[in-house]
Design a protein around this motif. Structure first.
Motif, PDB file in Angstrom:
ATOM      1  N   VAL A 171      69.073  27.612   9.311  1.00  0.00           N
ATOM      2  CA  VAL A 171      68.151  27.075   8.308  1.00  0.00           C
ATOM      3  C   VAL A 171      67.213  26.088   8.974  1.00  0.00           C
ATOM      4  CG1 VAL A 171      69.710  27.434   6.371  1.00  0.00           C
ATOM      5  CG2 VAL A 171      69.794  25.296   7.635  1.00  0.00           C
ATOM      6  N   VAL A 172      66.121  25.774   8.308  1.00  0.00           N
ATOM      7  CA  VAL A 172      65.088  24.915   8.868  1.00  0.00           C
ATOM      8  C   VAL A 172      65.031  23.603   8.095  1.00  0.00           C
ATOM      9  CG1 VAL A 172      62.649  24.729   9.461  1.00  0.00           C
ATOM     10  CG2 VAL A 172      63.769  26.958   9.508  1.00  0.00           C
ATOM     11  N   PRO A 173      65.584  22.516   8.653  1.00  0.00           N
ATOM     12  CA  PRO A 173      65.434  21.214   7.986  1.00  0.00           C
ATOM     13  C   PRO A 173      64.032  20.653   8.231  1.00  0.00           C
ATOM     14  CG  PRO A 173      66.757  20.984   9.968  1.00  0.00           C
ATOM     15  CD  PRO A 173      66.454  22.447   9.816  1.00  0.00           C
ATOM     16  N   ASN A 174      63.589  19.805   7.350  1.00  0.00           N
ATOM     17  CA  ASN A 174      62.296  19.106   7.444  1.00  0.00           C
ATOM     18  C   ASN A 174      61.092  20.047   7.455  1.00  0.00           C
ATOM     19  OD1 ASN A 174      63.609  16.593   7.550  1.00  0.00           O
ATOM     20  ND2 ASN A 174      63.962  16.885   9.739  1.00  0.00           N
ATOM     21  N   ALA A 175      61.205  21.195   6.802  1.00  0.00           N
ATOM     22  CA  ALA A 175      60.065  22.098   6.652  1.00  0.00           C
ATOM     23  C   ALA A 175      59.298  21.700   5.393  1.00  0.00           C
ATOM     24  CB  ALA A 175      60.529  23.543   6.551  1.00  0.00           C
ATOM     25  N   THR A 176      57.998  21.895   5.412  1.00  0.00           N
ATOM     26  CA  THR A 176      57.172  21.619   4.247  1.00  0.00           C
ATOM     27  C   THR A 176      57.128  22.871   3.380  1.00  0.00           C
ATOM     28  OG1 THR A 176      55.816  20.110   5.539  1.00  0.00           O
ATOM     29  CG2 THR A 176      54.895  20.903   3.472  1.00  0.00           C
ATOM     30  N   VAL A 177      57.474  22.718   2.105  1.00  0.00           N
ATOM     31  CA  VAL A 177      57.478  23.827   1.161  1.00  0.00           C
ATOM     32  C   VAL A 177      56.481  23.518   0.060  1.00  0.00           C
ATOM     33  CG1 VAL A 177      58.860  25.150  -0.486  1.00  0.00           C
ATOM     34  CG2 VAL A 177      59.891  24.332   1.636  1.00  0.00           C
ATOM     35  N   ARG A 178      55.647  24.515  -0.270  1.00  0.00           N
ATOM     36  CA  ARG A 178      54.644  24.342  -1.323  1.00  0.00           C
ATOM     37  C   ARG A 178      54.747  25.523  -2.291  1.00  0.00           C
ATOM     38  NH1 ARG A 178      50.265  24.770   1.586  1.00  0.00           N
ATOM     39  NH2 ARG A 178      49.351  26.573   0.589  1.00  0.00           N
ATOM     40  N   LEU A 179      54.862  25.233  -3.583  1.00  0.00           N
ATOM     41  CA  LEU A 179      54.858  26.242  -4.633  1.00  0.00           C
ATOM     42  C   LEU A 179      53.584  26.051  -5.430  1.00  0.00           C
ATOM     43  CD1 LEU A 179      58.031  25.451  -4.190  1.00  0.00           C
ATOM     44  CD2 LEU A 179      58.306  26.901  -6.165  1.00  0.00           C
ATOM     45  N   GLU A 180      52.805  27.116  -5.590  1.00  0.00           N
ATOM     46  CA  GLU A 180      51.546  26.963  -6.308  1.00  0.00           C
ATOM     47  C   GLU A 180      51.080  28.274  -6.909  1.00  0.00           C
ATOM     48  OE1 GLU A 180      48.203  27.435  -2.849  1.00  0.00           O
ATOM     49  OE2 GLU A 180      48.869  25.428  -3.354  1.00  0.00           O
ATOM     50  N   LYS A 181      50.311  28.155  -7.946  1.00  0.00           N
ATOM     51  CA  LYS A 181      49.610  29.250  -8.594  1.00  0.00           C
ATOM     52  C   LYS A 181      48.668  28.626  -9.601  1.00  0.00           C
ATOM     53  CE  LYS A 181      49.709  33.763  -8.961  1.00  0.00           C
ATOM     54  NZ  LYS A 181      49.618  34.568  -7.783  1.00  0.00           N
ATOM     55  N   TYR A 182      47.387  28.807  -9.393  1.00  0.00           N
ATOM     56  CA  TYR A 182      46.337  28.252 -10.247  1.00  0.00           C
ATOM     57  C   TYR A 182      46.485  26.741 -10.367  1.00  0.00           C
ATOM     58  CZ  TYR A 182      45.882  33.199 -11.255  1.00  0.00           C
ATOM     59  OH  TYR A 182      45.756  34.544 -11.136  1.00  0.00           O
ATOM     60  N   ASP A 183      46.779  26.216 -11.561  1.00  0.00           N
ATOM     61  CA  ASP A 183      46.856  24.759 -11.717  1.00  0.00           C
ATOM     62  C   ASP A 183      48.268  24.201 -11.523  1.00  0.00           C
ATOM     63  OD1 ASP A 183      47.785  25.973 -14.006  1.00  0.00           O
ATOM     64  OD2 ASP A 183      46.985  24.463 -15.363  1.00  0.00           O
ATOM     65  N   ILE A 184      49.248  25.054 -11.281  1.00  0.00           N
ATOM     66  CA  ILE A 184      50.617  24.596 -11.008  1.00  0.00           C
ATOM     67  C   ILE A 184      50.748  24.413  -9.506  1.00  0.00           C
ATOM     68  CG2 ILE A 184      53.056  25.155 -11.165  1.00  0.00           C
ATOM     69  CD1 ILE A 184      52.327  26.954 -13.548  1.00  0.00           C
ATOM     70  N   ASN A 185      51.176  23.228  -9.094  1.00  0.00           N
ATOM     71  CA  ASN A 185      51.249  22.934  -7.664  1.00  0.00           C
ATOM     72  C   ASN A 185      52.300  21.849  -7.433  1.00  0.00           C
ATOM     73  OD1 ASN A 185      50.827  22.506  -4.976  1.00  0.00           O
ATOM     74  ND2 ASN A 185      48.649  22.024  -5.170  1.00  0.00           N
ATOM     75  N   THR A 186      53.243  22.135  -6.556  1.00  0.00           N
ATOM     76  CA  THR A 186      54.225  21.134  -6.156  1.00  0.00           C
ATOM     77  C   THR A 186      54.613  21.392  -4.709  1.00  0.00           C
ATOM     78  OG1 THR A 186      56.295  20.038  -6.733  1.00  0.00           O
ATOM     79  CG2 THR A 186      56.258  22.405  -6.927  1.00  0.00           C
ATOM     80  N   SER A 187      55.020  20.342  -4.038  1.00  0.00           N
ATOM     81  CA  SER A 187      55.424  20.501  -2.642  1.00  0.00           C
ATOM     82  C   SER A 187      56.507  19.483  -2.319  1.00  0.00           C
ATOM     83  CB  SER A 187      54.229  20.314  -1.706  1.00  0.00           C
ATOM     84  OG  SER A 187      53.710  19.014  -1.827  1.00  0.00           O
ATOM     85  N   GLY A 188      57.172  19.733  -1.196  1.00  0.00           N
ATOM     86  CA  GLY A 188      58.230  18.841  -0.770  1.00  0.00           C
ATOM     87  C   GLY A 188      58.749  19.231   0.598  1.00  0.00           C
ATOM     88  N   ILE A 189      59.770  18.516   1.036  1.00  0.00           N
ATOM     89  CA  ILE A 189      60.368  18.716   2.355  1.00  0.00           C
ATOM     90  C   ILE A 189      61.806  19.206   2.164  1.00  0.00           C
ATOM     91  CG2 ILE A 189      60.976  17.577   4.527  1.00  0.00           C
ATOM     92  CD1 ILE A 189      58.001  17.612   4.083  1.00  0.00           C
ATOM     93  N   THR A 190      62.221  20.167   2.997  1.00  0.00           N
ATOM     94  CA  THR A 190      63.596  20.664   2.908  1.00  0.00           C
ATOM     95  C   THR A 190      64.568  19.613   3.424  1.00  0.00           C
ATOM     96  OG1 THR A 190      63.410  21.728   5.068  1.00  0.00           O
ATOM     97  CG2 THR A 190      62.937  23.077   3.139  1.00  0.00           C
ATOM     98  N   ASP A 191      65.779  19.654   2.895  1.00  0.00           N
ATOM     99  CA  ASP A 191      66.816  18.720   3.315  1.00  0.00           C
ATOM    100  C   ASP A 191      67.499  19.233   4.586  1.00  0.00           C
ATOM    101  OD1 ASP A 191      68.364  20.819   2.417  1.00  0.00           O
ATOM    102  OD2 ASP A 191      69.250  19.723   0.752  1.00  0.00           O
TER     103      ASP A 191
END
Length: 119
Positions: free
Chosen positions: A46-66
């Motif tokens: 698994v990849v710790p400290n990866a940047t993850v972004r979920l988005e579609k049109y006006d929905i947008n969130t991001s974070g870092i993996t544990d």
């Protein structure tokens, strides 16, 4: 005799029907997404400290993996979102970052898990 039997069945039937009609069945509608980022060349890592972004049109969130390579978030309604994962492999800037993409469908009241493979 038949009349007493029908009366005996009628009262419990009214009680059971009223329980179903007047009960409050508030279902949980939150949609939880759990993204696990893994390396494509070996899916056991698994990849710790990866940047993850979920988005579609006006929905947008991001974070870092544990430390376990997982990122979780919760949405109020169902949606189909694009998932982007990025990990910077070099501090010198000589190597390009590893990236991976995918799609996740969120369902009300469920936790949906998705693995994204970076290459």
């Amino acid at each position: 005799m038949k009349r007493k039997f029908l009366k005996a069945l009628f009262l419990p039937a009214i009680f059971v029907a009223s329980v179903f009609v007047f009960s409050n069945c508030a279902k949980e509608t939150d949609c939880k997404a759990v993204i696990t980022v893994k390396f494509l060349y070996d899916t056991n890592f698994v990849v710790p400290n990866a940047t993850v972004r979920l988005e579609k049109y006006d929905i947008n969130t991001s974070g870092i993996t544990d430390g376990g390579g997982r990122f979780s978030t919760t949405f109020k309604s169902e949606a189909i979102l694009d998932v982007f994962a990025t990990i910077d492999t070099s501090t010198t800037g000589l190597f390009p970052p590893l990236t991976g993409t995918g799609t996740i469908r969120l369902k009300p009241g469920e936790t949906v898990e998705k693995s994204i493979f970076v290459n």
